[in-house]
Design a protein around this motif. Structure first.
Motif, PDB file in Angstrom:
ATOM      1  N   ARG A  59      24.544  12.288 -25.964  1.00 28.81           N
ATOM      2  CA  ARG A  59      25.747  12.693 -26.710  1.00 28.81           C
ATOM      3  C   ARG A  59      25.496  12.615 -28.215  1.00 28.81           C
ATOM      4  NH1 ARG A  59      30.043   8.648 -24.780  1.00 28.81           N
ATOM      5  NH2 ARG A  59      28.192   7.336 -25.129  1.00 28.81           N
ATOM      6  N   PRO A  88      31.102  14.290 -29.702  1.00 29.05           N
ATOM      7  CA  PRO A  88      30.739  14.110 -28.284  1.00 29.05           C
ATOM      8  C   PRO A  88      30.887  12.666 -27.791  1.00 29.05           C
ATOM      9  CG  PRO A  88      28.981  15.201 -29.535  1.00 29.05           C
ATOM     10  CD  PRO A  88      29.927  14.620 -30.523  1.00 29.05           C
ATOM     11  N   ILE A  94      30.117  14.753 -21.034  1.00 29.68           N
ATOM     12  CA  ILE A  94      30.512  16.093 -21.472  1.00 29.68           C
ATOM     13  C   ILE A  94      29.763  17.099 -20.614  1.00 29.68           C
ATOM     14  CG2 ILE A  94      30.468  17.762 -23.375  1.00 29.68           C
ATOM     15  CD1 ILE A  94      30.325  14.790 -24.890  1.00 29.68           C
ATOM     16  N   VAL A  96      28.865  20.956 -20.308  1.00 31.60           N
ATOM     17  CA  VAL A  96      28.867  22.241 -21.006  1.00 31.60           C
ATOM     18  C   VAL A  96      28.850  23.325 -19.932  1.00 31.60           C
ATOM     19  CG1 VAL A  96      27.806  23.638 -22.814  1.00 31.60           C
ATOM     20  CG2 VAL A  96      27.421  21.143 -22.781  1.00 31.60           C
ATOM     21  N   THR A 138      36.967  24.008 -26.572  1.00 31.23           N
ATOM     22  CA  THR A 138      36.006  25.000 -27.076  1.00 31.23           C
ATOM     23  C   THR A 138      35.859  24.787 -28.579  1.00 31.23           C
ATOM     24  OG1 THR A 138      37.816  26.585 -27.178  1.00 31.23           O
ATOM     25  CG2 THR A 138      36.295  26.769 -25.299  1.00 31.23           C
ATOM     26  N   ALA A 142      31.765  26.115 -29.713  1.00 34.10           N
ATOM     27  CA  ALA A 142      31.438  26.922 -28.537  1.00 34.10           C
ATOM     28  C   ALA A 142      30.979  28.331 -28.924  1.00 34.10           C
ATOM     29  CB  ALA A 142      32.651  27.008 -27.621  1.00 34.10           C
ATOM     30  N   ILE A 159      28.796  29.797 -24.071  1.00 37.18           N
ATOM     31  CA  ILE A 159      29.436  28.502 -23.804  1.00 37.18           C
ATOM     32  C   ILE A 159      30.915  28.759 -23.513  1.00 37.18           C
ATOM     33  CG2 ILE A 159      30.055  26.235 -24.744  1.00 37.18           C
ATOM     34  CD1 ILE A 159      27.511  26.420 -26.499  1.00 37.18           C
ATOM     35  N   PHE A 162      33.365  22.977 -23.397  1.00 37.33           N
ATOM     36  CA  PHE A 162      32.878  21.602 -23.298  1.00 37.33           C
ATOM     37  C   PHE A 162      33.962  20.856 -22.533  1.00 37.33           C
ATOM     38  CE2 PHE A 162      31.198  23.293 -27.308  1.00 37.33           C
ATOM     39  CZ  PHE A 162      29.842  23.045 -27.156  1.00 37.33           C
ATOM     40  N   TYR A 164      35.276  17.485 -21.419  1.00 32.33           N
ATOM     41  CA  TYR A 164      35.147  16.046 -21.637  1.00 32.33           C
ATOM     42  C   TYR A 164      35.729  15.336 -20.420  1.00 32.33           C
ATOM     43  CZ  TYR A 164      34.000  16.827 -26.581  1.00 32.33           C
ATOM     44  OH  TYR A 164      33.387  17.191 -27.754  1.00 32.33           O
TER      45      TYR A 164
END
Ligand SMILES: Cc1cc2nc3c(=O)[nH]c(=O)nc-3n(C[C@H](O)[C@H](O)[C@H](O)COP(=O)(O)O)c2cc1C
Length: 192
Positions: A59, A88, A94, A96, A138, A142, A159, A162, A164
């Motif tokens: 991270r 992060p 996380i 992706v 995002t 992203a 992407i 993300f 979390y």
């Protein structure tokens, strides 16, 4: 594990959880999240989606990528630099979510993106059913080619978010009850 929620309850009550904390997500929990992700509908089975897991020290490396994606990042005020580095660190895991739309005569790129979106939603729902918290983010990170490159994405990979994931560390929002009739109508409309 074991203490998971009824599917309909999870689907109808899930909320996004913006503040997350440890302990780490266990390998068993992660497995469930990705089994759920891989059950997303996928027109023509093109398999456009893949997922990267970023946890622990990785991270910090992701935070570095976020920081260094900014133009002239060395000149940013210290607090802005710290904010990017720490983004992060807001969850123990996380994910992706990555989509690589393929050329296909019957399946436009949008449908392939939607398939990855469905995979993300399955992850959110599965996390909630496991009594974990999660949120889809995002933002500009992203969109940035530097971030995609830093993550090692190939040309054409996008992407999608993300995600979390962690344990709930805030009061859960109580979403308002939405009148279904505002959003759902019979067709054709009944004439009065
Ligand atoms: C594609 C997508 C990107 C999002 N990006 C962000 C984001 O970057 N930051 C954020 O705070 N919320 C973001 N959200 C919103 C949250 O994920 C969440 O949907 C919103 O807070 C509503 O919460 P709920 O899921 O409990 O209704 C995004 C949602 C979607 C669908």
């Amino acid at each position: 594990m074991g203490n998971f929620m009824d599917a309909i309850q999870a689907l109808t009550e899930r909320v996004s959880v913006p503040q997350l904390t440890g302990p780490d997500i266990t390998p068993e929990e992660e497995r469930v999240l990705f089994q759920a992700a891989l059950r997303a509908p996928d027109h023509a089975w093109l398999r456009p989606s893949r997922y990267l897991t970023v946890r622990g020290r990785a991270r910090e490396a992701l935070g570095r990528i976020f920081l260094e994606s900014e133009a002239d990042w060395q000149s940013l005020p210290q607090d802005k630099q710290t904010k990017l580095l720490n983004m992060p660190m807001r969850a123990p895991l996380i994910i992706v979510a990555v989509c690589r739309p393929a050329e296909h005569p019957k399946v436009p790129a949008d449908e392939q993106l939607l398939s990855t979106g469905a995979g993300v939603q399955n992850i959110l729902n599965a996390a909630w059913a496991l009594r974990l918290g999660a949120i889809w983010r995002t933002g500009e990170m992203a969109q940035k080619p530097e971030v995609a490159r830093g993550l090692g994405l190939a040309d054409g990979e996008i992407i999608v978010g993300f995600i979390y994931v962690g344990h709930v560390n805030c009061t859960l929002k109580q979403p308002p009850e939405l009148p279904l009739t505002d959003y759902v109508q019979d067709w054709p409309a009944k004439s009065s």
